[in-house]
Design an enzyme around this catalytic site. Structure first.
Site, short mmCIF file in Angstrom:
data_model
loop_
_atom_site.label_atom_id
_atom_site.label_comp_id
_atom_site.label_asym_id
_atom_site.label_seq_id
_atom_site.Cartn_x
_atom_site.Cartn_y
_atom_site.Cartn_z
N TYR A 76 0.97 -0.90 0.31
CA TYR A 76 0.20 0.26 -0.14
C TYR A 76 0.57 1.36 0.28
CZ TYR A 76 -3.09 3.72 1.32
OH TYR A 76 -4.05 4.75 1.56
N LYS A 104 0.70 4.16 -2.72
CA LYS A 104 0.50 5.44 -2.88
C LYS A 104 2.10 5.99 -3.16
CE LYS A 104 -3.95 5.54 -2.04
NZ LYS A 104 -4.39 5.52 -2.89
#
Length: 147
Positions: free
Chosen positions: A66, A70
């Site tokens: 994650y 990002k």
């Protein structure tokens, strides 16, 4: 990691490419106005978890896939801002805060920001963006997040 990267980075890139002709058309409709969300804008919903400069809450959330996705989205946003500014399109990465959602609560802690507060904050930030903000990474309160 491949699935998360596809959702958080490749998806926004493909959406940006698909909407680019419409964004260019919108920007051409207001040729004299400065960059703003009311003219034409690409807003990528990022996360402070993708901040290399902050590494916020590493002890609580160590989801590397994650965080990497990002961080890549943040780079995409910067690249889009450089490519699309000449077309009159504002581009920013926006961190919505640590929000009280299923995902936000997944680490077993209660996030401090309600969905309503996050949305109200992001709308306020979006309405205040100008040319100086293109290519930046901001949070739901309008504060600059370190890359």
């Amino acid at each position: 990691m491949k699935q998360i990267y596809t959702i958080n980075t490749i998806g926004p890139m493909l959406l940006g490419q698909a909407f680019l002709p419409l964004l260019k058309k919108a920007a051409q409709g207001k040729p004299s106005s400065a960059l703003s969300c009311s003219k034409a804008a690409m807003v990528n919903v990022s996360s402070i978890a993708g901040s290399v400069g902050s590494l916020c809450d590493w002890d609580m959330v160590q989801i590397v896939s994650y965080r990497c996705s990002k961080a890549a989205l943040n780079m995409l946003t910067k690249c889009q801002s450089l490519s699309y500014q000449e077309h009159g399109i504002l581009c920013v990465a926006l961190h919505p805060g640590w929000v009280q959602t299923d995902m936000g609560s997944a680490a077993g802690h209660q996030p401090p920001v309600t969905v309503d507060a996050s949305v109200r904050g992001m709308l306020k930030v979006l309405s205040s963006l100008s040319e100086k903000d293109t290519g930046t990474f901001l949070d739901w309160e309008g504060k600059v997040v370190p890359w």
